[in-house]
Scaffold this motif. Structure first.
Motif, mmCIF file in Angstrom:
data_model
loop_
_atom_site.group_PDB
_atom_site.id
_atom_site.type_symbol
_atom_site.label_atom_id
_atom_site.label_comp_id
_atom_site.label_asym_id
_atom_site.label_seq_id
_atom_site.Cartn_x
_atom_site.Cartn_y
_atom_site.Cartn_z
ATOM 1 N N GLY A 7 0.791 -1.218 0.000
ATOM 2 C CA GLY A 7 0.000 0.000 0.000
ATOM 3 C C GLY A 7 0.825 1.271 0.000
ATOM 4 O O GLY A 7 0.282 2.361 -0.069
ATOM 5 N N ALA A 8 2.142 1.129 0.069
ATOM 6 C CA ALA A 8 3.030 2.295 0.044
ATOM 7 C C ALA A 8 3.545 2.508 -1.380
ATOM 8 O O ALA A 8 3.561 1.591 -2.201
ATOM 9 C CB ALA A 8 4.205 2.087 0.999
ATOM 10 N N MET A 9 3.972 3.710 -1.673
ATOM 11 C CA MET A 9 4.539 4.021 -2.985
ATOM 12 C C MET A 9 5.953 3.455 -3.063
ATOM 13 O O MET A 9 6.757 3.633 -2.156
ATOM 14 C CB MET A 9 4.610 5.532 -3.200
ATOM 15 C CG MET A 9 5.365 5.926 -4.475
ATOM 16 S SD MET A 9 5.687 7.689 -4.556
ATOM 17 C CE MET A 9 4.091 8.269 -5.077
ATOM 18 N N GLU A 10 6.245 2.776 -4.166
ATOM 19 C CA GLU A 10 7.603 2.302 -4.419
ATOM 20 C C GLU A 10 8.271 3.275 -5.383
ATOM 21 O O GLU A 10 7.750 3.550 -6.459
ATOM 22 C CB GLU A 10 7.593 0.910 -5.036
ATOM 23 C CG GLU A 10 8.974 0.427 -5.399
ATOM 24 C CD GLU A 10 8.976 -0.892 -6.138
ATOM 25 O OE1 GLU A 10 10.072 -1.350 -6.462
ATOM 26 O OE2 GLU A 10 7.900 -1.450 -6.401
ATOM 27 N N ILE A 11 9.404 3.805 -4.979
ATOM 28 C CA ILE A 11 10.190 4.662 -5.861
ATOM 29 C C ILE A 11 11.179 3.748 -6.573
ATOM 30 O O ILE A 11 12.091 3.207 -5.949
ATOM 31 C CB ILE A 11 10.883 5.784 -5.069
ATOM 32 C CG1 ILE A 11 9.820 6.660 -4.399
ATOM 33 C CG2 ILE A 11 11.793 6.598 -5.989
ATOM 34 C CD1 ILE A 11 10.359 7.716 -3.475
ATOM 35 N N GLY A 35 6.266 13.102 -1.152
ATOM 36 C CA GLY A 35 5.145 13.957 -0.772
ATOM 37 C C GLY A 35 3.838 13.561 -1.427
ATOM 38 O O GLY A 35 2.764 13.921 -0.946
ATOM 39 N N THR A 36 3.901 12.799 -2.515
ATOM 40 C CA THR A 36 2.678 12.352 -3.185
ATOM 41 C C THR A 36 2.289 10.939 -2.762
ATOM 42 O O THR A 36 1.261 10.428 -3.223
ATOM 43 C CB THR A 36 2.849 12.371 -4.722
ATOM 44 O OG1 THR A 36 3.842 11.420 -5.100
ATOM 45 C CG2 THR A 36 3.222 13.761 -5.211
ATOM 46 N N ALA A 37 3.074 10.321 -1.905
ATOM 47 C CA ALA A 37 2.812 8.943 -1.471
ATOM 48 C C ALA A 37 1.571 8.888 -0.587
ATOM 49 O O ALA A 37 1.343 9.778 0.226
ATOM 50 C CB ALA A 37 4.016 8.397 -0.716
ATOM 51 N N LEU A 79 12.752 3.214 4.058
ATOM 52 C CA LEU A 79 11.385 3.690 4.246
ATOM 53 C C LEU A 79 11.394 5.203 4.400
ATOM 54 O O LEU A 79 12.272 5.746 5.087
ATOM 55 C CB LEU A 79 10.770 3.053 5.500
ATOM 56 C CG LEU A 79 10.744 1.532 5.555
ATOM 57 C CD1 LEU A 79 10.239 1.066 6.904
ATOM 58 C CD2 LEU A 79 9.902 0.976 4.430
ATOM 59 N N ALA A 80 10.419 5.858 3.817
ATOM 60 C CA ALA A 80 10.312 7.309 3.914
ATOM 61 C C ALA A 80 10.116 7.729 5.365
ATOM 62 O O ALA A 80 9.512 7.000 6.146
ATOM 63 C CB ALA A 80 9.144 7.815 3.070
ATOM 64 N N PRO A 81 10.632 8.898 5.718
ATOM 65 C CA PRO A 81 10.396 9.399 7.074
ATOM 66 C C PRO A 81 8.908 9.632 7.305
ATOM 67 O O PRO A 81 8.181 9.971 6.385
ATOM 68 C CB PRO A 81 11.172 10.703 7.135
ATOM 69 C CG PRO A 81 11.541 11.038 5.734
ATOM 70 C CD PRO A 81 11.372 9.822 4.896
ATOM 71 N N ARG A 82 8.483 9.431 8.505
ATOM 72 C CA ARG A 82 7.066 9.622 8.856
ATOM 73 C C ARG A 82 6.852 10.986 9.430
ATOM 74 O O ARG A 82 7.534 11.506 10.204
ATOM 75 C CB ARG A 82 6.606 8.568 9.857
ATOM 76 C CG ARG A 82 6.517 7.178 9.263
ATOM 77 C CD ARG A 82 5.271 7.088 8.490
ATOM 78 N NE ARG A 82 5.049 5.798 7.895
ATOM 79 C CZ ARG A 82 3.879 5.256 7.847
ATOM 80 N NH1 ARG A 82 2.846 5.838 8.397
ATOM 81 N NH2 ARG A 82 3.686 4.138 7.219
#
Length: 82
Positions: A7-11, A35-37, A79-82
């Motif tokens: 469910g998360a965006m994969e770059i 930012g668009t995730a 993982l992206a920062p929360r």
């Protein structure tokens, strides 16, 4: 690991040409993508021998989850920062 990635965006790919390095372009691109995730949840993979790349993501506060036992590879998950 599924709860972190599903469910998360994969770059998939992020790169900056040599002449543009140090200009903040990579930081801005990564920030814009993340930012668009959905819910701010994004992840990416990189090679464990890419020292500059690893340092870049760490400086941006991206984190590495604990690897699953028995699944050691030369790939690092961030993982992206929360």
């Amino acid at each position: 690991m599924d709860e972190l990635l599903v469910g998360a965006m994969e770059i998939d790919e992020l790169g900056v040409r040599g002449h543009a390095r140090g200009t903040g372009l990579g930081r801005r691109l990564l920030s814009a993508l993340a930012g668009t995730a959905p819910g701010g949840r994004a992840w990416l993979l990189t090679w464990d021998q890419a020292a500059d790349t690893l340092a870049f993501y760490r400086r941006r506060a991206w984190t590495e989850p604990e690897p699953l036992p028995g699944h050691e590879t030369d790939v690092v998950v961030f993982l992206a920062p929360r």
